[in-house]
Scaffold this motif. Structure first.
Motif, PDB file in Angstrom:
ATOM      1  N   GLN A   1       0.864  -1.177   0.000  1.00 28.45           N
ATOM      2  CA  GLN A   1       0.000   0.000   0.000  1.00 28.45           C
ATOM      3  C   GLN A   1       0.900   1.227   0.000  1.00 28.45           C
ATOM      4  O   GLN A   1       1.883   1.288   0.746  1.00 28.45           O
ATOM      5  N   ILE A   2       0.561   2.180  -0.855  1.00 29.58           N
ATOM      6  CA  ILE A   2       1.325   3.422  -0.949  1.00 29.58           C
ATOM      7  C   ILE A   2       0.389   4.557  -0.571  1.00 29.58           C
ATOM      8  O   ILE A   2      -0.705   4.667  -1.100  1.00 29.58           O
ATOM      9  N   ASN A   3       0.853   5.381   0.369  1.00 29.29           N
ATOM     10  CA  ASN A   3       0.050   6.513   0.808  1.00 29.29           C
ATOM     11  C   ASN A   3       0.824   7.804   0.539  1.00 29.29           C
ATOM     12  O   ASN A   3       1.856   8.056   1.168  1.00 29.29           O
TER      13      ASN A   3
ATOM     14  N   SER B   1       4.518   6.827   2.012  1.00 29.91           N
ATOM     15  CA  SER B   1       4.932   5.610   2.702  1.00 29.91           C
ATOM     16  C   SER B   1       4.554   4.404   1.857  1.00 29.91           C
ATOM     17  O   SER B   1       3.570   4.429   1.119  1.00 29.91           O
ATOM     18  N   VAL B   2       5.377   3.368   1.981  1.00 27.85           N
ATOM     19  CA  VAL B   2       5.139   2.095   1.309  1.00 27.85           C
ATOM     20  C   VAL B   2       5.055   1.039   2.405  1.00 27.85           C
ATOM     21  O   VAL B   2       6.008   0.839   3.163  1.00 27.85           O
TER      22      VAL B   2
ATOM     23  N   ASN C   1       5.324  -3.881   7.522  1.00 30.83           N
ATOM     24  CA  ASN C   1       6.545  -3.073   7.525  1.00 30.83           C
ATOM     25  C   ASN C   1       6.343  -1.861   6.631  1.00 30.83           C
ATOM     26  O   ASN C   1       5.815  -1.983   5.523  1.00 30.83           O
ATOM     27  N   SER C   2       6.775  -0.713   7.106  1.00 32.74           N
ATOM     28  CA  SER C   2       6.535   0.526   6.373  1.00 32.74           C
ATOM     29  C   SER C   2       7.837   1.310   6.220  1.00 32.74           C
ATOM     30  O   SER C   2       8.663   1.341   7.130  1.00 32.74           O
ATOM     31  N   ARG C   3       7.994   1.923   5.047  1.00 31.69           N
ATOM     32  CA  ARG C   3       9.119   2.832   4.770  1.00 31.69           C
ATOM     33  C   ARG C   3       8.536   4.159   4.324  1.00 31.69           C
ATOM     34  O   ARG C   3       7.542   4.184   3.599  1.00 31.69           O
ATOM     35  N   GLU C   4       9.173   5.225   4.757  1.00 23.84           N
ATOM     36  CA  GLU C   4       8.690   6.559   4.375  1.00 23.84           C
ATOM     37  C   GLU C   4       9.772   7.282   3.584  1.00 23.84           C
ATOM     38  O   GLU C   4      10.961   7.162   3.878  1.00 23.84           O
ATOM     39  N   TYR C   5       9.333   8.035   2.570  1.00 23.33           N
ATOM     40  CA  TYR C   5      10.236   8.779   1.696  1.00 23.33           C
ATOM     41  C   TYR C   5       9.739  10.216   1.577  1.00 23.33           C
ATOM     42  O   TYR C   5       8.551  10.440   1.378  1.00 23.33           O
ATOM     43  N   ASN C   6      10.647  11.152   1.669  1.00 25.15           N
ATOM     44  CA  ASN C   6      10.319  12.554   1.419  1.00 25.15           C
ATOM     45  C   ASN C   6      10.503  12.824  -0.072  1.00 25.15           C
ATOM     46  O   ASN C   6      11.413  12.278  -0.700  1.00 25.15           O
TER      47      ASN C   6
END
Length: 127
Positions: free
Chosen positions: A40-42, A49-50, A56-61
């Motif tokens: 899921q991508i928000n 975030s992915v 498990n989540s990763r966040e990108y600016n």
């Protein structure tokens, strides 16, 4: 006069470089990569975030750095804080609920949909 033009040009480029994401793609998306993995991508205004199926989540600016429209097909360019660039392409002119996320070379990274997990071929069935 020359300095005024320079200042205006600088302001325009600064505004373009620091644009937050478009409302067109903000929000929650169901995504599939080329291996069939679901995430899921928000998209938020300045980050996304992915989240994988294990939670498990990763966040990108990111910043939005381009908008292109050709034959009613919209493509948004985004630049991550680490320098990587991606394009969010809406190839279906009849809906904005499906899209492709591609790298700078045009390789599809994810197929995304607001409603369900879809594969690349499903996007073009909708046309």
């Amino acid at each position: 006069m020359k300095s005024l033009k320079f200042i205006l040009l600088f302001l325009v480029f600064t505004m373009l470089a620091s644009c937050s994401g478009s409302d067109f793609y903000k929000g929650l998306w169901k995504a599939k990569d080329s291996n069939g993995n679901q995430v899921q991508i928000n998209f938020e205004p300045e980050s996304f975030s992915v989240k994988d199926t294990l939670g498990n989540s990763r966040e990108y600016n990111y910043t939005q750095n381009s908008i292109k429209t050709s034959n009613s097909i919209k493509t948004y360019g985004i630049k991550l804080s680490d320098g990587r660039g991606y394009q969010i392409n809406f190839p279906n002119t009849t809906t904005d609920d499906v899209a492709l996320i591609m790298d700078e070379k045009g390789k599809v990274i994810y197929t995304i949909s607001r409603n369900e997990y879809i594969v690349y071929e499903d996007i073009y069935k909708l046309n």
